[in-house]
Design an enzyme around this catalytic site. Structure first.
Site, PDB file in Angstrom:
ATOM      1  N   HIS A  41       0.820  -1.207   0.000  1.00 25.69           N
ATOM      2  CA  HIS A  41       0.000   0.000   0.000  1.00 25.69           C
ATOM      3  C   HIS A  41       0.858   1.263   0.000  1.00 25.69           C
ATOM      4  O   HIS A  41       1.629   1.490   0.949  1.00 25.69           O
ATOM      5  CB  HIS A  41      -0.885  -0.042   1.256  1.00 25.69           C
ATOM      6  CG  HIS A  41      -1.812   1.108   1.398  1.00 25.69           C
ATOM      7  ND1 HIS A  41      -1.821   1.924   2.511  1.00 25.69           N
ATOM      8  CD2 HIS A  41      -2.794   1.568   0.586  1.00 25.69           C
ATOM      9  CE1 HIS A  41      -2.766   2.834   2.377  1.00 25.69           C
ATOM     10  NE2 HIS A  41      -3.368   2.643   1.220  1.00 25.69           N
ATOM     11  N   GLU A  68       0.525  -0.501  -4.677  1.00 25.48           N
ATOM     12  CA  GLU A  68      -0.595   0.438  -4.832  1.00 25.48           C
ATOM     13  C   GLU A  68      -0.036   1.850  -4.822  1.00 25.48           C
ATOM     14  O   GLU A  68       1.010   2.106  -4.199  1.00 25.48           O
ATOM     15  CB  GLU A  68      -1.582   0.253  -3.666  1.00 25.48           C
ATOM     16  CG  GLU A  68      -2.897   1.000  -3.818  1.00 25.48           C
ATOM     17  CD  GLU A  68      -3.007   2.281  -3.017  1.00 25.48           C
ATOM     18  OE1 GLU A  68      -4.098   2.847  -2.977  1.00 25.48           O
ATOM     19  OE2 GLU A  68      -1.987   2.733  -2.423  1.00 25.48           O
ATOM     20  N   ASP A  70      -1.275   6.403  -5.489  1.00 23.29           N
ATOM     21  CA  ASP A  70      -2.343   7.409  -5.575  1.00 23.29           C
ATOM     22  C   ASP A  70      -1.913   8.452  -6.595  1.00 23.29           C
ATOM     23  O   ASP A  70      -0.836   9.041  -6.461  1.00 23.29           O
ATOM     24  CB  ASP A  70      -2.542   8.084  -4.211  1.00 23.29           C
ATOM     25  CG  ASP A  70      -2.883   7.087  -3.125  1.00 23.29           C
ATOM     26  OD1 ASP A  70      -4.049   6.645  -3.073  1.00 23.29           O
ATOM     27  OD2 ASP A  70      -1.985   6.744  -2.330  1.00 23.29           O
ATOM     28  N   HIS A  83      -0.673  10.925  -1.861  1.00 23.38           N
ATOM     29  CA  HIS A  83      -1.968  10.536  -1.302  1.00 23.38           C
ATOM     30  C   HIS A  83      -2.874  11.721  -0.989  1.00 23.38           C
ATOM     31  O   HIS A  83      -4.017  11.792  -1.432  1.00 23.38           O
ATOM     32  CB  HIS A  83      -1.780   9.703  -0.037  1.00 23.38           C
ATOM     33  CG  HIS A  83      -3.081   9.310   0.585  1.00 23.38           C
ATOM     34  ND1 HIS A  83      -3.735  10.078   1.531  1.00 23.38           N
ATOM     35  CD2 HIS A  83      -3.887   8.251   0.348  1.00 23.38           C
ATOM     36  CE1 HIS A  83      -4.868   9.502   1.862  1.00 23.38           C
ATOM     37  NE2 HIS A  83      -4.988   8.392   1.167  1.00 23.38           N
ATOM     38  N   GLU A 151      -4.558   3.999  -7.978  1.00 22.53           N
ATOM     39  CA  GLU A 151      -5.765   4.696  -7.518  1.00 22.53           C
ATOM     40  C   GLU A 151      -5.815   6.105  -8.079  1.00 22.53           C
ATOM     41  O   GLU A 151      -4.859   6.879  -7.939  1.00 22.53           O
ATOM     42  CB  GLU A 151      -5.812   4.759  -5.981  1.00 22.53           C
ATOM     43  CG  GLU A 151      -7.089   5.477  -5.526  1.00 22.53           C
ATOM     44  CD  GLU A 151      -7.238   5.639  -4.033  1.00 22.53           C
ATOM     45  OE1 GLU A 151      -6.525   4.964  -3.259  1.00 22.53           O
ATOM     46  OE2 GLU A 151      -8.086   6.465  -3.634  1.00 22.53           O
TER      47      GLU A 151
HETATM   48  O1  G3P Z   1      -5.983   0.856  -1.934  1.00 20.33           O
HETATM   49  C1  G3P Z   1      -6.871   1.152  -0.929  1.00 20.33           C
HETATM   50  C2  G3P Z   1      -6.539   2.359  -0.142  1.00 20.33           C
HETATM   51  O2  G3P Z   1      -5.407   2.989  -0.656  1.00 20.33           O
HETATM   52  C3  G3P Z   1      -7.642   3.322  -0.058  1.00 20.33           C
HETATM   53  O3  G3P Z   1      -7.413   4.274   0.934  1.00 20.33           O
HETATM   54  O4  G3P Z   1      -6.871   6.522   1.694  1.00 20.33           O
HETATM   55  O5  G3P Z   1      -5.096   4.817   1.613  1.00 20.33           O
HETATM   56  O6  G3P Z   1      -5.983   5.778  -0.476  1.00 20.33           O
HETATM   57  P1  G3P Z   1      -6.280   5.393   0.924  1.00 20.33           P
HETATM   58 CA    CA Z   2      -4.741   4.685  -2.098  1.00 17.00          CA
END
Ligand code: G3P
Ligand code: CA
Length: 291
Positions: A41, A68, A70, A83, A151
């Protein structure tokens, strides 16, 4: 003879279609229990500053197959990996640009963001780490042959970011057959954004972040291959409800849950038969559930 030819043609066509479709997780323990995919993450963000190239390096060092991130957009249209919608928490922007509160990503140019230190807030050992562009991030993930759960963060702030992200993915080779089939999922908390991605590039595997009521799940099947809930909102029956549906590619829908950072929770959600676990600590989750 004619029937045999038709059957052979149909089989060949089905094979060709299957090659183009996003694949499902295939790991399984020796007893046949499916092993969830493990997703680092924001990179391995328990051990390195989130969403930096160092966090990708750390994820690779820990053997994480998936990463993962953002994605957001700068004032001059560069896609960057961060993020929060503000640069304040994870960079030294307050020191470098003291008069620019509230330091929103969308108000800074790519060149300005490139000057920021995105590592010292986490640990002085990471001083000098930068906010990567999406392009830089893709190169690093590709370097390790990893897979990417991308994301679209706060897409309502960035009209058109879906097409721009797909363009960058395409330019960097991430929309070729092998990436689309095995190595890329685009997700968002915005159903509109997920739907837009699906409409623009139907072959790309997509995920909706959230826990829609079971009664609403069928409305997601037209554009989302996954429903990805917080682990706190998860139950075995919810996972089964999602997996009982077929997504836009005709395959059973999947569940990747977040953010699971301890062994007990990892074992709990694995017991629900989730398809993926998104974690800051991929080593802890792997030790708990295998994979
Ligand atoms: O991938 C799931 C997660 O990243 C969603 O929450 O706030 O960490 O982007 P956040
Ligand atoms: Ca995320």
């Amino acid at each position: 003879m004619q029937a045999r030819a038709v059957a052979a043609t149909s089989t060949a066509l089905l094979g060709a279609v299957a090659l183009l479709l996003p694949s499902s997780p295939v790991h399984a323990a020796e007893d046949g229990t499916p092993r969830p995919e493990i997703v680092a993450h924001r990179g391995a963000s328990a051990y390195a500053p989130e969403n930096t190239l160092a966090a990708v390096d750390k994820a690779a060092a820990l053997g994480a197959e998936w990463v993962e991130n953002d994605v957001q957009r700068t004032r001059d249209g560069e896609l960057v990996v961060l993020h929060d919608d503000s640069l304040q928490r994870t960079t030294d922007v307050e020191e470098v640009f003291p008069d620019r509160a509230p330091w929103k990503v969308k108000d800074f140019t790519a060149a300005e963001i490139a000057r920021l230190d995105a590592g010292s807030w986490f640990d002085p050992a990471y001083a000098g780490a930068r906010v990567p562009t999406l392009e830089q991030f893709l190169h690093r993930v590709e370097h390790y042959d990893q897979k990417l759960l991308l994301e679209l963060k706060n897409p309502q702030l960035y009209p058109g970011i879906e097409a721009e992200t797909l363009k960058t993915l395409s330019n960097e080779g991430w929309l070729d057959r092998s990436h689309v089939r095995d190595r890329l999922i685009v997700q968002s908390f915005s159903a509109d954004s997920v739907r837009t991605v699906h409409d623009l590039k139907p072959a790309v595997k997509t995920g909706f972040l959230g826990t829609p009521p079971v009664a609403d799940l069928p409305s997601y099947t037209a554009f989302a291959d996954q429903i990805n809930p917080s682990h706190g909102s998860l139950s075995a029956s919810y996972v089964a409800a999602v997996q009982g549906l077929r997504g836009p590619h005709g395959k059973r829908m999947e569940v990747f849950t977040w953010t699971v950072n301890d062994a007990a929770t990892a074992r709990r959600v694995a017991g629900f038969r989730v398809d993926g676990i998104i974690t800051n600590t991929p080593d802890v989750v792997r030790d708990a559930v295998g994979g």
